[in-house]
Design an enzyme around this catalytic site. Sequence first.
Site, PDB file in Angstrom:
ATOM      1  N   GLU A  38     -17.939 145.229 -27.768  1.00  0.00           N
ATOM      2  CA  GLU A  38     -16.509 144.922 -27.901  1.00  0.00           C
ATOM      3  C   GLU A  38     -15.701 146.215 -27.795  1.00  0.00           C
ATOM      4  O   GLU A  38     -14.524 146.243 -28.138  1.00  0.00           O
ATOM      5  CB  GLU A  38     -16.217 144.167 -29.190  1.00  0.00           C
ATOM      6  CG  GLU A  38     -16.642 144.864 -30.456  1.00  0.00           C
ATOM      7  CD  GLU A  38     -16.233 144.048 -31.679  1.00  0.00           C
ATOM      8  OE1 GLU A  38     -16.903 143.057 -31.948  1.00  0.00           O
ATOM      9  OE2 GLU A  38     -15.243 144.422 -32.332  1.00  0.00           O
TER      10      GLU A  38
ATOM     11  N   CYS B 117     -19.993 140.684 -32.354  1.00  0.00           N
ATOM     12  CA  CYS B 117     -21.226 141.435 -32.660  1.00  0.00           C
ATOM     13  C   CYS B 117     -22.497 140.836 -32.077  1.00  0.00           C
ATOM     14  O   CYS B 117     -23.588 141.335 -32.337  1.00  0.00           O
ATOM     15  CB  CYS B 117     -21.387 141.576 -34.172  1.00  0.00           C
ATOM     16  SG  CYS B 117     -20.049 142.506 -34.943  1.00  0.00           S
TER      17      CYS B 117
ATOM     18  N   THR C 210     -17.124 150.370 -42.703  1.00  0.00           N
ATOM     19  CA  THR C 210     -18.361 149.892 -42.074  1.00  0.00           C
ATOM     20  C   THR C 210     -18.409 150.080 -40.558  1.00  0.00           C
ATOM     21  O   THR C 210     -19.493 150.287 -40.001  1.00  0.00           O
ATOM     22  CB  THR C 210     -18.578 148.391 -42.361  1.00  0.00           C
ATOM     23  OG1 THR C 210     -17.399 147.674 -41.968  1.00  0.00           O
ATOM     24  CG2 THR C 210     -18.853 148.148 -43.832  1.00  0.00           C
TER      25      THR C 210
ATOM     26  N   HIS D 266     -27.717 139.632 -38.678  1.00  0.00           N
ATOM     27  CA  HIS D 266     -26.578 140.511 -38.401  1.00  0.00           C
ATOM     28  C   HIS D 266     -26.080 141.080 -39.726  1.00  0.00           C
ATOM     29  O   HIS D 266     -26.112 140.421 -40.761  1.00  0.00           O
ATOM     30  CB  HIS D 266     -25.454 139.778 -37.674  1.00  0.00           C
ATOM     31  CG  HIS D 266     -24.262 140.661 -37.501  1.00  0.00           C
ATOM     32  ND1 HIS D 266     -24.340 141.891 -36.902  1.00  0.00           N
ATOM     33  CD2 HIS D 266     -22.968 140.529 -37.904  1.00  0.00           C
ATOM     34  CE1 HIS D 266     -23.157 142.467 -36.921  1.00  0.00           C
ATOM     35  NE2 HIS D 266     -22.302 141.668 -37.526  1.00  0.00           N
TER      36      HIS D 266
END
Lengths: 131, 349
Positions: free
Chosen positions: B80, B112, B153, B236
């Site tokens: 992305e 993601c 993050t 994930h």
Amino acid sequence: MEKASASAWRKFNARYNMIGNVCKTCNTKYFPPRIVCKNCGRNTKMEEYQFSGKGEIFSFTKIHVPSEAFKESAPYVIGVIKLEEGPMIEGHIVDSGKEPQIGAKVKQVFRRMYTDGEEGLITYHFKFELI
Amino acid sequence: MAGIVGYGVHVPRYRIKVEEIAKVWNDDPESIKKGLNITEKSVPGIDEDAATIAVEAARRAVDHSGINANEIGALYVGSESHPYAVKPTSTIVSQAIRTGHKLTAADLEFACKAGTAGIQMCAGLVDSKMIKYGMAIGSDTSQGRPSDALEYTASAGGGAFIIGSDKSEQIAEILKTTSYTSDTPDFWRREGAAFPSHGGRFTGEPAYFKHITNATKQLFEMTGFKASDFNYAVFHQPNGKFPIVVSKALGFEEKQIKDGLLTPVIGNTYSGASMLGLAAVLDIAKPNEKILLTSFGSGAGSDSFAIEVKDKIDEKRGKLTKVSDIINTRKIYIDYSTYLKNRGGIKKR
């Protein structure tokens, strides 16, 4: 700063993959590639040659006052690298958590070299990292 | 069925600690560290982007696999943070690893999970014998708005997997894969916007947990497997907490997920996260062990895989650059101002 996309495109093999050439007459390896062997002249028989991308630092300097294209990268290190196959070339040595030293072993990595403003092409190029 | 012939990863050396970010925004670092289960995150160098990370990972994958890159017939890069809005990252990678030109290539975007979507596409192509090998890459230099929770993050890294159908070359076979997808507005970034937006708490239950749970349960139904049949599970990992919660709800124990959980030390590498987690598990897995992988991409969807490790994995380990070697070697800690500069966050006009 390189604005012509055609001239960049012609150099992708050398810039991305360190592909030079070798004169099959005298076995001299060249990077960047040459059209005519400096030893053999008319008897030149050039073939593509893939360099390993490994070498050692022959000399280096840290640039604190850069040109406009590299302003955001400063300070950065430029080295003269003696490739395993013989040729000596100039290249960027990236920050890798280790101080460069003459004789230190390096390998090629793939990085951005510069960008043509906000809208132009991004130029990718090999740089060197200490092993 | 299709399987993994080789893999490689790349994570930039730069790191910023939670404390350094918290100091700028007057947040309590201990509360952030505990709440997100993260201590530091990777940051790209000023000359690194999703394309350079993809190339480094792809080169390691080719070295590990032992194949001729010229035989790769499909190359997909999921991200992305593709460097160009129009001009593929995948063609830059193909040139840099010398695939040759008899190749289909495309850039993918599904938040993601675009990397695992690429694995599924390659698996379909090799199983149908349209190509010999396909390469799927997940690579990101993800964006987090300054002072937003995501800033703690959003990190950088990527993984590349070479998929082939010849069982004699596979280090791991994909036994089954399935996906669960729905239109869910949990996280988005509009064209031209510098940073993504998200729905706060909405990103949890109706997005991450629902899609991961449903995709994994679908896989259980299709295969007859249950959580205890897997030696490892990778989910994930947008933070260090969500994968622990979802794994427990699905019946997994902590020992099954700890080796593939990298977010606490490198952050969320977005399209790279599931790929890196799978690579970390393959680094240590033994023949006949089973791995569950379930990715998640906002918007939203999950791809779930049942993977069985093959004997070939031991033979190819000599050519492998392990995830632990890459993420633990010569880390360079930076302050917030260097982080902003590296991320292009300082506007000069």
